[in-house]
Motif scaffolding. Structure first.
Motif, short mmCIF file in Angstrom:
data_model
loop_
_atom_site.label_atom_id
_atom_site.label_comp_id
_atom_site.label_asym_id
_atom_site.label_seq_id
_atom_site.Cartn_x
_atom_site.Cartn_y
_atom_site.Cartn_z
N TYR A 87 1.07 -0.46 0.04
CA TYR A 87 2.02 -1.34 0.69
C TYR A 87 3.19 -0.50 1.19
O TYR A 87 3.02 0.36 2.04
N THR A 88 4.35 -0.68 0.65
CA THR A 88 5.49 0.13 1.09
C THR A 88 5.79 1.28 0.16
O THR A 88 6.71 2.06 0.41
N THR A 89 5.03 1.39 -0.94
CA THR A 89 5.27 2.46 -1.92
C THR A 89 4.46 3.69 -1.53
O THR A 89 3.24 3.60 -1.37
N PRO A 90 5.11 4.84 -1.35
CA PRO A 90 4.36 6.04 -0.96
C PRO A 90 3.50 6.56 -2.12
O PRO A 90 3.84 6.42 -3.30
N ILE A 91 2.42 7.19 -1.77
CA ILE A 91 1.53 7.82 -2.75
C ILE A 91 1.66 9.32 -2.58
O ILE A 91 1.43 9.86 -1.49
N TYR A 92 2.01 10.02 -3.67
CA TYR A 92 2.22 11.46 -3.63
C TYR A 92 1.09 12.16 -4.41
O TYR A 92 0.60 11.67 -5.41
N THR A 124 -0.26 9.79 -7.64
CA THR A 124 0.27 8.57 -8.23
C THR A 124 -0.63 7.39 -7.91
O THR A 124 -1.35 7.37 -6.90
N ASP A 125 -0.58 6.36 -8.82
CA ASP A 125 -1.32 5.12 -8.64
C ASP A 125 -0.34 3.96 -8.81
O ASP A 125 -0.18 3.44 -9.91
N PRO A 126 0.37 3.57 -7.73
CA PRO A 126 1.38 2.51 -7.87
C PRO A 126 0.79 1.17 -8.29
O PRO A 126 1.48 0.36 -8.92
N ALA A 127 -0.48 0.90 -7.98
CA ALA A 127 -1.07 -0.39 -8.33
C ALA A 127 -1.15 -0.56 -9.84
O ALA A 127 -0.93 -1.65 -10.37
#
Length: 374
Positions: free
Chosen positions: A80-85, A102-105
């Motif tokens: 979504y709007t969260t970047p994945i690094y 990273t896994d923001p979900a």
């Protein structure tokens, strides 16, 4: 902090703030220095800390949680709007590279390559923990009023079910609220336990020193005490029984030693010794056995004879009585000689005393005064 650093920086004479703006632009360098050497590729070097325990695929070594690396940070996408690094770092034990992102979900980190995770995760639903709300569910709660009402009713019913557990946890926390009193109680119990352990150790050391043991002793139990109370250690025979048995053996023991060999001389000497011992006893009405041996110990003149022997001896006195009584004199002389011979033999004399007299002046001779003369 910036003012302090700014005061310590050197500004060259040709520095123009309007033209250069800052010292970094004047030196044509980035403020992050070496960390921004790949910034043109979208890579920034950062200090990365391992979020959980992993196993390196290159050296198969364990890397613990909290180990820090210089990792290359790069943006690879968005949730979504969260970047994945993504982070790329080199193992400190080998030449293998590890990549994670990273896994923001799921609010977690995922291993992309170079390592495997040590599985220590659990299901939050199985542990009855508060679950994170999914994104679709959040949108539905915001847009659907009926769904939000039903969701609220479900939450209230869940709260009623968990209320007893929550109250019990709160009571337990209140019981441990006074930290000073609990700490004092814990330290007091620890001191009492430590003192008891020291006393037990001293008892064990004393027992080991007394019994000369080099093994460690285990703590006593109630079964051990009960079993030890049933045992009684004693000898088979008492002291009085042993003394009585020893006296009985001494009483029934033979006075004469057993023959050392079957030689005739030993048996003959034993026979002589027995006859001598029998002669020491009170003589019976019959003729004495010692007189039958024909052995007389003659002493030197220094040893006085008994008065009876001196009186009866034919050499020490002149003949008495009428001349006609001389015929009976040999028989009387023999009897007196036998009596003197019995008196001359001391009690307790052995065979060696007879054969080897202790007095050099004494000698053993055969007396044939009893024999019939022609």
């Amino acid at each position: 902090m910036g003012e302090r650093k700014g005061q310590n920086k050197y500004y060259p004479p040709d520095f123009n703030p309007e033209k250069h703006g800052s010292l970094n632009r004047y030196h044509n360098s980035h403020p992050l220095r070496e960390r921004a050497r790949k910034l043109s590729q979208g890579i920034l070097v950062i200090r990365f800390e391992m979020p959980y325990n992993i196993w390196c695929d290159g050296c198969k070594n364990h890397i613990g949680m909290g180990v820090r690396y210089n990792a290359e940070k790069k943006k690879v996408g968005n949730y979504y709007t969260t970047p994945i690094y993504r982070f790329r770092m080199k193992c400190h034990l080998c030449v293998n590279y590890i990549e994670m992102q990273t896994d923001p979900a799921n609010c977690d980190y995922v291993i992309v390559s170079g390592a495997s995770r040590k599985e220590e995760r659990w299901d939050m639903e199985d542990n009855e923990q508060v679950l994170t709300t999914e994104h679709e569910k959040k949108e539905k709660l915001e847009t659907d009023a009926m769904f939000r009402l039903e969701h609220g009713e479900a939450d209230r019913s869940t709260l009623k079910k968990a209320l007893p557990t929550l109250s019990h946890i709160q009571e337990a926390q209140n019981a441990w609220k006074d930290d000073f009193a609990l700490n004092s109680m814990l330290r007091r119990r620890f001191r009492e336990k430590k003192k008891a352990m020291q006393e037990e150790e001293e008892k064990d050391q004393a027992l080991q020193a007394k019994a000369n043991l080099a093994i460690s002793l285990v703590p006593e139990s109630e079964d051990d005490r009960r079993l030890a109370a049933l045992l009684r250690l004693h000898t088979l025979d008492s002291y009085e029984d042993k003394q009585k048995l020893k006296r009985t053996e001494i009483i029934h023991r033979s006075w004469f030693p057993s023959a050392q060999g079957p030689s005739a001389s030993s048996s003959k000497a034993s026979t002589v010794l027995k006859k001598l011992c029998q002669g020491r006893r009170p003589p019976p009405s019959t003729t004495s056995t010692v007189g039958d041996l024909g052995i007389v110990r003659r002493r030197s003149q220094e040893v006085p004879e008994s008065p009876q022997c001196a009186a009866d001896s034919p050499l020490s006195a002149e003949p008495r009585g009428p001349p006609g009584a001389t015929q009976d004199r040999p028989q009387e002389t023999a009897e007196s000689t036998r009596n003197c011979r019995d008196q001359a033999l001391p009690l307790g004399s052995s065979q060696e005393d007879l054969l080897r007299p202790s007095n050099p002046s004494a000698s053993l001779v055969a007396d044939y005064s009893d024999s019939e003369s022609e």
